[in-house]
Design an enzyme around this catalytic site. Structure first.
Site, PDB file in Angstrom:
ATOM      1  CG  HIS A  97       0.332   6.069  -0.730  1.00 43.16           C
ATOM      2  ND1 HIS A  97      -0.783   6.386  -1.481  1.00 43.16           N
ATOM      3  CD2 HIS A  97      -0.148   5.628   0.472  1.00 43.16           C
ATOM      4  CE1 HIS A  97      -1.889   6.144  -0.766  1.00 43.16           C
ATOM      5  NE2 HIS A  97      -1.520   5.679   0.410  1.00 43.16           N
ATOM      6  CG  HIS A 156      -1.819   1.145   1.368  1.00 43.98           C
ATOM      7  ND1 HIS A 156      -3.195   1.025   1.361  1.00 43.98           N
ATOM      8  CD2 HIS A 156      -1.573   2.473   1.542  1.00 43.98           C
ATOM      9  CE1 HIS A 156      -3.743   2.217   1.502  1.00 43.98           C
ATOM     10  NE2 HIS A 156      -2.778   3.116   1.625  1.00 43.98           N
ATOM     11  CD  GLU A 157       1.419   3.299   3.742  1.00 42.64           C
ATOM     12  OE1 GLU A 157       1.466   4.373   3.102  1.00 42.64           O
ATOM     13  OE2 GLU A 157       0.463   2.997   4.484  1.00 42.64           O
TER      14      GLU A 157
END
Length: 227
Positions: A133, A129-130
């Protein structure tokens, strides 16, 4: 003649001393609550770091993301993904506890909240997820103060990382059969955008997510499809 001086204070503890100390920390006998909490905190960080290292070497998802970040010109050294104690630790009754964060400045880093994970797969999806980003910022120059930019990256990260798998949602207490995945992606994206200091209200977060929903949900880069 052998010296009669007492042993140096720097002499390593014996195996028995280490065992006794560990027993004290486990049972609580002879130690304070603060000492026990510190020991658990250190243990959680060690476990988190080991899982992180293993995933960076062997997880298809994490290895894939690291590769595509390199191809986009963004290297991610191991030390840029780090485990630390965080507030509001994960408990069996708090399924929405903060598990990680992308820190865009100054050079991009991922914070993992040690002790907030219930499985290796949870760590894997959080790192992925990170990293998504980070990929968005590296590839598309995301402005995190722009709510539409932030909303798009949150939609993509929740959609592609595995955060919204059915059993993950079930563990959080959300049960649904019709468009469960999309509902999870939307809910989590709105919550994240609403926490942005540049977001005036929940209504602004919802509007930003709605405005970019279709285009960002269908954007699976760098994947060919949803994992």
């Amino acid at each position: 003649m052998a010296s009669s001086d007492p042993p140096s204070s720097s002499t390593p503890s014996s195996s028995f001393d280490r065992f006794l100390r560990k027993a004290q920390l486990v049972t609580g006998l002879g130690v304070t609550d603060e000492e026990r909490a510190k020991d658990l905190e250190a243990l959680n960080v060690r476990r988190c770091e080991k899982m992180k290292k293993d995933l960076m070497e062997s997880s298809p998802l994490v290895v894939f993301m690291l590769k595509h970040l390199r191809l986009s010109g963004c290297q991610v050294p191991e030390e840029n993904i780090f485990c630390v104690p965080c507030q509001s630790p994960y408990t069996t009754t708090n399924y929405t506890a903060h598990a990680g964060a992308y820190l865009p400045h100054p050079h991009g880093a991922l914070k993992l909240c040690a002790g907030h994970f219930f499985s290796t797969q949870h760590v894997e999806s959080t790192i992925t997820h990170e990293l998504l980003h980070m990929f968005d910022e590296c590839r598309f120059k995301v402005d995190w103060t722009n709510l539409r930019h932030h909303a798009c990256s949150e939609i993509r990260a929740n959609n592609l990382s595995g955060d919204c798998r059915y059993f993950r949602e079930l563990r959080r207490g959300f049960v649904g059969f019709t468009k469960q995945h999309q509902a999870c992606v939307r809910r989590r994206a709105i919550t994240s955008v609403a926490a942005n200091p540049a977001c005036p209200s929940l209504a602004h977060a919802e509007r930003a997510v709605n405005e970019v929903w279709e285009s960002c949900l269908s954007d699976t880069r760098p994947f060919d499809e949803i994992y």
